[in-house]
Write an enzyme that holds these catalytic residues in place. Structure first.
Site, PDB file in Angstrom:
ATOM      1  N   LYS A   3      -7.437  26.022  -1.480  1.00  0.00           N
ATOM      2  CA  LYS A   3      -8.325  27.132  -1.099  1.00  0.00           C
ATOM      3  C   LYS A   3      -9.476  27.337  -2.099  1.00  0.00           C
ATOM      4  CE  LYS A   3      -4.642  29.529   1.377  1.00  0.00           C
ATOM      5  NZ  LYS A   3      -3.798  30.741   1.485  1.00  0.00           N
ATOM      6  N   HIS A  18      -8.619  11.532   0.452  1.00  0.00           N
ATOM      7  CA  HIS A  18      -9.586  11.563   1.542  1.00  0.00           C
ATOM      8  C   HIS A  18     -10.802  12.392   1.135  1.00  0.00           C
ATOM      9  CE1 HIS A  18     -11.347  12.229   5.509  1.00  0.00           C
ATOM     10  NE2 HIS A  18     -10.562  11.265   5.967  1.00  0.00           N
ATOM     11  N   HIS A  69       0.859  -1.184   0.000  1.00  0.00           N
ATOM     12  CA  HIS A  69       0.000   0.000   0.000  1.00  0.00           C
ATOM     13  C   HIS A  69       0.900   1.240   0.000  1.00  0.00           C
ATOM     14  CE1 HIS A  69      -3.085   2.924   1.173  1.00  0.00           C
ATOM     15  NE2 HIS A  69      -3.955   2.040   0.702  1.00  0.00           N
ATOM     16  N   GLU A  92      -7.825  -2.238  -0.376  1.00  0.00           N
ATOM     17  CA  GLU A  92      -7.253  -2.544   0.939  1.00  0.00           C
ATOM     18  C   GLU A  92      -7.825  -3.883   1.390  1.00  0.00           C
ATOM     19  OE1 GLU A  92      -7.814   0.354   4.040  1.00  0.00           O
ATOM     20  OE2 GLU A  92      -7.430   2.056   2.713  1.00  0.00           O
ATOM     21  N   TRP A 106       4.671   9.728   8.773  1.00  0.00           N
ATOM     22  CA  TRP A 106       3.705  10.732   9.228  1.00  0.00           C
ATOM     23  C   TRP A 106       3.070  10.373  10.569  1.00  0.00           C
ATOM     24  CZ3 TRP A 106      -1.135   8.780  10.090  1.00  0.00           C
ATOM     25  CH2 TRP A 106      -1.426   7.556   9.493  1.00  0.00           C
ATOM     26  N   HIS A 110     -13.155  -2.719   0.416  1.00  0.00           N
ATOM     27  CA  HIS A 110     -12.134  -3.066   1.400  1.00  0.00           C
ATOM     28  C   HIS A 110     -12.621  -4.255   2.213  1.00  0.00           C
ATOM     29  CE1 HIS A 110     -10.423   1.314   1.334  1.00  0.00           C
ATOM     30  NE2 HIS A 110     -10.245   0.653   0.199  1.00  0.00           N
ATOM     31  N   ASN A 160     -11.518   7.831  -0.926  1.00  0.00           N
ATOM     32  CA  ASN A 160     -11.274   6.689  -0.059  1.00  0.00           C
ATOM     33  C   ASN A 160     -12.359   6.602   1.013  1.00  0.00           C
ATOM     34  OD1 ASN A 160      -9.637   4.532   1.249  1.00  0.00           O
ATOM     35  ND2 ASN A 160      -9.500   6.061   2.883  1.00  0.00           N
ATOM     36  N   GLU A 161     -13.065   5.470   1.038  1.00  0.00           N
ATOM     37  CA  GLU A 161     -14.058   5.180   2.071  1.00  0.00           C
ATOM     38  C   GLU A 161     -14.997   6.374   2.345  1.00  0.00           C
ATOM     39  OE1 GLU A 161     -11.798   3.744   5.455  1.00  0.00           O
ATOM     40  OE2 GLU A 161     -11.452   1.814   4.493  1.00  0.00           O
TER      41      GLU A 161
END
Length: 602
Positions: A87, A125, A49, A288, A340, A244, A162-163
């Protein structure tokens, strides 16, 4: 943490009990096709991933990508029309400039020159990809312009978000409003697909990246308000449907194991509804899969958790290997270093992300986690599929052969030890020169193990622990295929039929091609309360067939109800060319027959 470790120890200890008479047949001389697919595509099945832009994977690339054969899978590097940096500037000029900047960044990645690939999924996201009741046309045009310029090697797959549906509540004040958000997100997917494919024709666009496919919950309300809505509103424009699959608990839903019959029922329902709507099965993208649960993040590194994850990866992979004709790519959820996460708010003590390949130690150095064993187990497995069978759905088997090598993978889905007879068909046994057994299992203290055992004699029997995966690595004398078997799945135009006591439910399956030799299986998807019957009277073309009491994986007792596929073998002589009817009659009322699929091996 003591309770946490105890849970995994209890979960992993193999329960020594009876073992049914399991037989796996292996035929080195017969090539098998599933649809038109026979050759194992490692890019499809053995990705990480992450992307070639992940510089955290650049320390030892020859070992990871050349020796172990790790491929790249998925990156959160898709367009972000609503990111803080952007923005809300959705002009084409801004999209183009941001895209060019991203492309230049990709070219500077340490792995780019040698390991760049188009076999990659891009996504992002929902908070950066979507705005509730925003200007969908403008955002979609931004995405298309960005994608056109953002990648020096164009990725094959674009997951719009994603999701997204589990984040629907983020966009409104009350849970009651989330169904409308799901409708709007579905509309957005449709518009994005239209815009992107018009500007970048070769990319495949899909969704919705389902995090919580507990479709049978509340009498299939989750199906009716999630995936069905998505397929009805956006499905015509989707090139794939993304899902997933996690053992454990992903974001929402109850704690359960999807590996085995439950994941089969989920994917069969998507396939069947696709066939019902469009007369064809649109492919899956499993972006996933693995194991997850509440409370794993921000905890110390756990080899025991690695072990549980490895078992789930292999269980789910073995099912997905059976679907090469209707699966674009499957990515185990294993990340690189996930640097991260060390600065994340939920990780005050600086522990590694639970699903990393490479973790930071207490002395600030990096080392591999046990998750490396996933690729070590499957290293060098290649070739064309050969014919194998298992008489127990708990014993999964896949096998591939190339040149003078044959690899037979066997997994034990059962929660107890299983002894398996290996029956070599035709002249297969005489072809064997040497055998090495790769064994992936969990020790009694919960630590994942990978052992290589050389066998002097041809193996006729082997015992697997609960959750163990083995690969029988054979050196064989040169041989050519002298026969072939082709597997097809044939779908009914109806699905999700309610069950009423003593009332026959009839499924018509058209355009079946059969032969005098081979195997036939009725795959019955069933969602109903645990106390209701799972053994209806089943007739294929008027001929009654026996319904087994076994299916792949556990009994699902921990779920609110049973939702799984029960395979029902029948003599291939009972199958007709053309139209076939399957009739099911249950003794009690309640629940649904989710799907009936006729699997034929000619």
């Amino acid at each position: 943490m003591k309770k946490y470790h105890l849970f995994f120890v209890i979960y992993l200890i193999a329960l020594v009990g009876f073992s049914q008479n399991n037989t796996v047949n292996i035929d080195f001389t017969t090539q098998k096709f599933i649809g038109s697919e026979s050759e194992l595509n490692r890019e499809k099945y053995f990705a990480i991933h992450g992307s070639y832009t992940d510089n955290g994977l650049a320390d030892n690339p020859e070992y990871l990508f050349d020796d172990l054969g790790i491929k790249f899978g998925r990156t959160f590097g898709g367009p972000r029309p609503y990111s803080k940096i952007n923005k809300n500037n959705l002009t084409n000029e801004n999209a183009q400039n941001l895209g060019i900047t991203n492309s230049n960044r990709y070219k500077k990645a340490l792995l780019y020159k040698k390991y760049k690939t188009e076999d990659l999924i891009i996504t992002n996201h929902p908070r950066e990809a979507f705005q509730y009741k925003g200007d969908y046309q403008k955002a979609a045009a931004f995405n298309a312009e960005y994608i056109k310029h953002a990648y020096p090697v164009m990725p094959k797959y674009y997951e719009v978000m994603n999701e997204p549906f589990v984040h629907a509540k983020d966009f409104v004040k009350t849970y009651q409003e989330t169904n409308d958000v799901i409708i709007e997100m579905s509309k957005f997917h449709k518009i994005v697909a239209e815009k992107v494919k018009a500007k970048v024709p070769n990319i495949l666009v899909g969704g919705y990246s389902a995090a919580w496919p507990e479709y049978d919950k509340n009498n299939f309300a989750i199906w009716n308000t999630r995936m069905k809505v998505f397929m009805d509103l956006a499905g015509e424009n989707m090139d794939f449907f993304a899902t997933h699959i996690y053992d454990g608990r992903n974001v929402e839903g109850s704690f359960n194991y999807r590996s085995g019959s439950n994941s089969e029922a989920i994917l069969d329902l998507i396939e069947s509804y696709s066939y019902q709507k469009w007369g064809k099965v649109k492919p899956h993208l499993i972006s996933e899969y693995g194991f997850t649960a509440k409370g794993l993040q921000g905890k110390p590194y756990s080899p025991e958790l690695n072990g549980v994850c490895l078992m789930s990866y292999n269980k789910i992979l073995m099912s997905l290997l059976d679907k090469p004709d209707r699966l674009l790519k499957a990515v185990p959820f294993i990340t690189g270093k996930a640097a991260w996460f060390y600065k994340s708010e939920e990780n005050k003590e600086g522990h590694p992300y639970p699903w990393v390949l490479i973790r930071k130690t207490k002395n600030e150095t990096y080392e591999y986690t046990h998750l490396k064993k996933f690729w070590e187990l499957w290293k060098d497995v290649n070739g064309n599929r050969i014919y194998t069978t298992s008489n127990n759905p708990d014993i999964q088997v896949n096998a591939f052969s190339e040149k003078e090598k044959t690899y037979v993978a066997i997994n034990n889905l059962a929660d107890n030890e299983q002894t398996i007879n290996l029956d070599y068909l035709k002249q297969s046994k005489a072809l064997i020169k040497n055998l090495t057994i790769r064994r992936s299992f969990i020790s009694e203290n919960g630590i994942p193990q990978l052992l290589y055992v050389k066998e002097k004699n041809t193996l006729s029997e082997i015992t697997l622990q609960a959750g163990e995966t083995i690969i029988l690595d054979y050196d064989i004398n040169p041989t050519k295929f002298t026969n072939s078997v082709t597997e097809t799945n044939n779908y009914s135009k109806t699905c999700l039929q309610p069950i009423t006591a003593k009332q026959p439910i009839t499924f018509t399956i058209e355009h079946v091609k059969t032969s005098k030799k081979g195997n036939a299986t009725i795959k019955m998807g069933l969602g109903r309360a645990h106390n209701l019957s799972k053994k209806p009277t089943v007739k294929i073309n008027g001929i009654t067939v026996d319904v087994p009491s076994n299916w792949a994986g556990y009994d699902q007792a921990g779920r609110e109800q049973f939702f799984g596929v029960i395979p029902i073998p029948t003599n291939i002589k009972n199958i007709k060319n053309g139209n076939n009817t399957v009739e099911l009659t249950f003794p009690d009322t309640g629940g649904f027959v989710s799907t009936v699929i006729l699997n034929i091996e000619n």
